[in-house]
Design a protein around this motif. Structure first.
Motif, PDB file in Angstrom:
ATOM      1  N   GLU A   7       0.814  -1.204   0.000  1.00  0.00           N
ATOM      2  CA  GLU A   7       0.000   0.000   0.000  1.00  0.00           C
ATOM      3  C   GLU A   7       0.854   1.264   0.000  1.00  0.00           C
ATOM      4  O   GLU A   7       0.436   2.295  -0.509  1.00  0.00           O
ATOM      5  N   ALA A   8       2.037   1.202   0.582  1.00  0.00           N
ATOM      6  CA  ALA A   8       2.861   2.396   0.738  1.00  0.00           C
ATOM      7  C   ALA A   8       3.415   2.859  -0.595  1.00  0.00           C
ATOM      8  O   ALA A   8       3.627   2.079  -1.507  1.00  0.00           O
ATOM      9  N   ALA A   9       3.643   4.181  -0.690  1.00  0.00           N
ATOM     10  CA  ALA A   9       4.248   4.774  -1.870  1.00  0.00           C
ATOM     11  C   ALA A   9       5.368   5.698  -1.426  1.00  0.00           C
ATOM     12  O   ALA A   9       5.460   6.065  -0.258  1.00  0.00           O
ATOM     13  N   VAL A  10       6.215   6.053  -2.362  1.00  0.00           N
ATOM     14  CA  VAL A  10       7.276   7.025  -2.123  1.00  0.00           C
ATOM     15  C   VAL A  10       7.025   8.219  -3.029  1.00  0.00           C
ATOM     16  O   VAL A  10       6.773   8.051  -4.220  1.00  0.00           O
ATOM     17  N   VAL A  11       7.047   9.429  -2.473  1.00  0.00           N
ATOM     18  CA  VAL A  11       6.871  10.628  -3.273  1.00  0.00           C
ATOM     19  C   VAL A  11       8.005  11.604  -2.983  1.00  0.00           C
ATOM     20  O   VAL A  11       8.558  11.629  -1.878  1.00  0.00           O
ATOM     21  N   THR A  12       8.352  12.389  -3.989  1.00  0.00           N
ATOM     22  CA  THR A  12       9.362  13.425  -3.829  1.00  0.00           C
ATOM     23  C   THR A  12       8.741  14.782  -4.122  1.00  0.00           C
ATOM     24  O   THR A  12       8.156  14.986  -5.187  1.00  0.00           O
ATOM     25  N   ILE A  13       8.854  15.668  -3.168  1.00  0.00           N
ATOM     26  CA  ILE A  13       8.449  17.060  -3.377  1.00  0.00           C
ATOM     27  C   ILE A  13       9.658  17.765  -3.981  1.00  0.00           C
ATOM     28  O   ILE A  13      10.683  17.924  -3.324  1.00  0.00           O
ATOM     29  N   LEU A  29      12.578  16.829  -1.421  1.00  0.00           N
ATOM     30  CA  LEU A  29      12.337  16.090  -0.189  1.00  0.00           C
ATOM     31  C   LEU A  29      11.584  14.806  -0.500  1.00  0.00           C
ATOM     32  O   LEU A  29      10.536  14.840  -1.146  1.00  0.00           O
ATOM     33  N   GLN A  30      12.118  13.677  -0.032  1.00  0.00           N
ATOM     34  CA  GLN A  30      11.452  12.393  -0.265  1.00  0.00           C
ATOM     35  C   GLN A  30      10.745  11.922   1.001  1.00  0.00           C
ATOM     36  O   GLN A  30      11.329  11.877   2.078  1.00  0.00           O
ATOM     37  N   PHE A  31       9.467  11.553   0.835  1.00  0.00           N
ATOM     38  CA  PHE A  31       8.665  11.015   1.925  1.00  0.00           C
ATOM     39  C   PHE A  31       8.122   9.647   1.533  1.00  0.00           C
ATOM     40  O   PHE A  31       7.910   9.357   0.355  1.00  0.00           O
ATOM     41  N   SER A  32       7.916   8.809   2.525  1.00  0.00           N
ATOM     42  CA  SER A  32       7.268   7.516   2.307  1.00  0.00           C
ATOM     43  C   SER A  32       6.449   7.201   3.552  1.00  0.00           C
ATOM     44  O   SER A  32       6.251   8.064   4.412  1.00  0.00           O
ATOM     45  N   THR A  33       5.971   5.970   3.657  1.00  0.00           N
ATOM     46  CA  THR A  33       5.141   5.608   4.802  1.00  0.00           C
ATOM     47  C   THR A  33       5.608   4.297   5.419  1.00  0.00           C
ATOM     48  O   THR A  33       6.297   3.497   4.790  1.00  0.00           O
ATOM     49  N   ILE A  34       5.218   4.118   6.663  1.00  0.00           N
ATOM     50  CA  ILE A  34       5.351   2.823   7.323  1.00  0.00           C
ATOM     51  C   ILE A  34       3.961   2.442   7.813  1.00  0.00           C
ATOM     52  O   ILE A  34       3.123   3.318   8.072  1.00  0.00           O
ATOM     53  N   PRO A  35       3.655   1.162   7.921  1.00  0.00           N
ATOM     54  CA  PRO A  35       2.313   0.765   8.376  1.00  0.00           C
ATOM     55  C   PRO A  35       2.002   1.338   9.749  1.00  0.00           C
ATOM     56  O   PRO A  35       2.886   1.564  10.573  1.00  0.00           O
ATOM     57  N   GLU A  36       0.721   1.610   9.982  1.00  0.00           N
ATOM     58  CA  GLU A  36       0.330   2.064  11.315  1.00  0.00           C
ATOM     59  C   GLU A  36       0.554   0.924  12.305  1.00  0.00           C
ATOM     60  O   GLU A  36       0.713  -0.235  11.922  1.00  0.00           O
ATOM     61  N   PRO A  37       0.649   1.235  13.618  1.00  0.00           N
ATOM     62  CA  PRO A  37       1.115   0.249  14.603  1.00  0.00           C
ATOM     63  C   PRO A  37       0.435  -1.113  14.549  1.00  0.00           C
ATOM     64  O   PRO A  37       1.101  -2.137  14.659  1.00  0.00           O
ATOM     65  N   SER A  38      -0.885  -1.175  14.375  1.00  0.00           N
ATOM     66  CA  SER A  38      -1.545  -2.475  14.358  1.00  0.00           C
ATOM     67  C   SER A  38      -1.111  -3.292  13.144  1.00  0.00           C
ATOM     68  O   SER A  38      -0.965  -4.503  13.215  1.00  0.00           O
ATOM     69  N   SER A  39      -0.851  -2.602  12.023  1.00  0.00           N
ATOM     70  CA  SER A  39      -0.364  -3.295  10.836  1.00  0.00           C
ATOM     71  C   SER A  39       1.052  -3.804  11.039  1.00  0.00           C
ATOM     72  O   SER A  39       1.419  -4.877  10.575  1.00  0.00           O
ATOM     73  N   LEU A  40       1.863  -3.007  11.761  1.00  0.00           N
ATOM     74  CA  LEU A  40       3.224  -3.453  12.062  1.00  0.00           C
ATOM     75  C   LEU A  40       3.195  -4.740  12.882  1.00  0.00           C
ATOM     76  O   LEU A  40       3.990  -5.650  12.664  1.00  0.00           O
ATOM     77  N   SER A  41       2.262  -4.818  13.829  1.00  0.00           N
ATOM     78  CA  SER A  41       2.141  -6.020  14.647  1.00  0.00           C
ATOM     79  C   SER A  41       1.754  -7.222  13.786  1.00  0.00           C
ATOM     80  O   SER A  41       2.270  -8.323  13.970  1.00  0.00           O
ATOM     81  N   LEU A  42       0.849  -6.993  12.848  1.00  0.00           N
ATOM     82  CA  LEU A  42       0.443  -8.078  11.954  1.00  0.00           C
ATOM     83  C   LEU A  42       1.599  -8.533  11.081  1.00  0.00           C
ATOM     84  O   LEU A  42       1.790  -9.730  10.843  1.00  0.00           O
ATOM     85  N   LEU A  43       2.387  -7.567  10.611  1.00  0.00           N
ATOM     86  CA  LEU A  43       3.541  -7.925   9.784  1.00  0.00           C
ATOM     87  C   LEU A  43       4.549  -8.738  10.595  1.00  0.00           C
ATOM     88  O   LEU A  43       5.134  -9.708  10.106  1.00  0.00           O
TER      89      LEU A  43
END
Length: 227
Positions: free
Chosen positions: A18-24, A200-214
């Motif tokens: 689901e995560a993407a990487v974007v550059t401003i 500037l490059q931004f991306s995402t990490i799963p929210e905490p409950s998703s991290l636990s599932l991973l």
């Protein structure tokens, strides 16, 4: 109850995909505001006040950047708030109408960083993080023939005007994501020399409950492989 390996692998893959990487690109920051991103930038403050010329070390520009797609859902409805900081330039460091410098015609020992990043994606609730700078630009302005240079993370950037009335020219360098950008060793024959814009490059990490599932999925997969 055993969880089939295929289901666990699919779960882990779908969460990370689901995560993407974007550059401003070319975020043009000056004492009078942030330019070239009118539809995206809001709530700009400089050292906690409204934009304006300011001599200070550090200089903190706090802003919100919207209309990003950071959860890979093809909808640009994510926003991130962060602080862009210029520090190290000393008592003469300032932010003004052309950019950031250490006195007219000088740009030395100014380090740019990003901090206090906050925001989660609108649809998936993933945490937005700053990966690093991927480029930066310096600028020169003046009415005359000027040849100026400045180093950006150790790479010399050449800035020159031709003398045909007032000109402002910009040049820069690209690099792999890095947490900071140093502008230093400026040399010139006249005109201004300023730090002007940043990628500037931004991306995402799963929210905490998703991290636990991973983590759970990874552990189950490792356990499965050992059998």
């Amino acid at each position: 109850m055993k969880i089939p390996t295929l289901v666990v692998a699919t779960l882990a893959t779908s969460l990370s995909a689901e995560a993407a990487v974007v550059t401003i690109t070319a975020l043009d920051v000056r004492g009078t505001g942030v330019f070239g991103h009118d539809a995206n930038v809001s709530s700009v403050t400089i050292n906690g006040a409204t934009p304006g010329t300011l001599t200070a070390d550090p200089v903190n520009v706090r802003l919100t950047y919207s209309n990003l797609n950071l959860d890979g859902d093809a909808t640009a409805n994510d926003s991130v708030t962060f602080t862009l900081t210029a520090a190290g330039g000393g008592a003469a460091q300032r932010i003004w109408g052309q950019g950031i410098d250490t006195g007219f015609g000088n740009l030395n020992d100014v380090t740019m960083t990003v901090s206090a990043v906050s925001g989660t994606t609108t649809d998936s609730g993933q945490i937005i993080v700053f990966d690093g700078f991927t480029g930066a630009n310096a600028g020169t302005g003046g009415d005359g023939i000027f040849a100026n240079t400045v180093q950006i993370n150790g790479t010399t950037v050449n800035l020159a005007t031709t003398g045909s009335g007032f000109q402002f020219v910009v040049a820069g360098v690209d690099f792999a994501p890095t947490p900071a950008v140093l502008f230093d060793n400026s040399v010139g024959t006249g005109g201004s020399i300023v730090a002007r814009s940043y990628d500037l490059q931004f991306s995402t990490i799963p929210e905490p409950s998703s991290l636990s599932l991973l983590a759970l999925a990874g552990g189950l997969l490792a356990s499965r492989r050992k059998r």
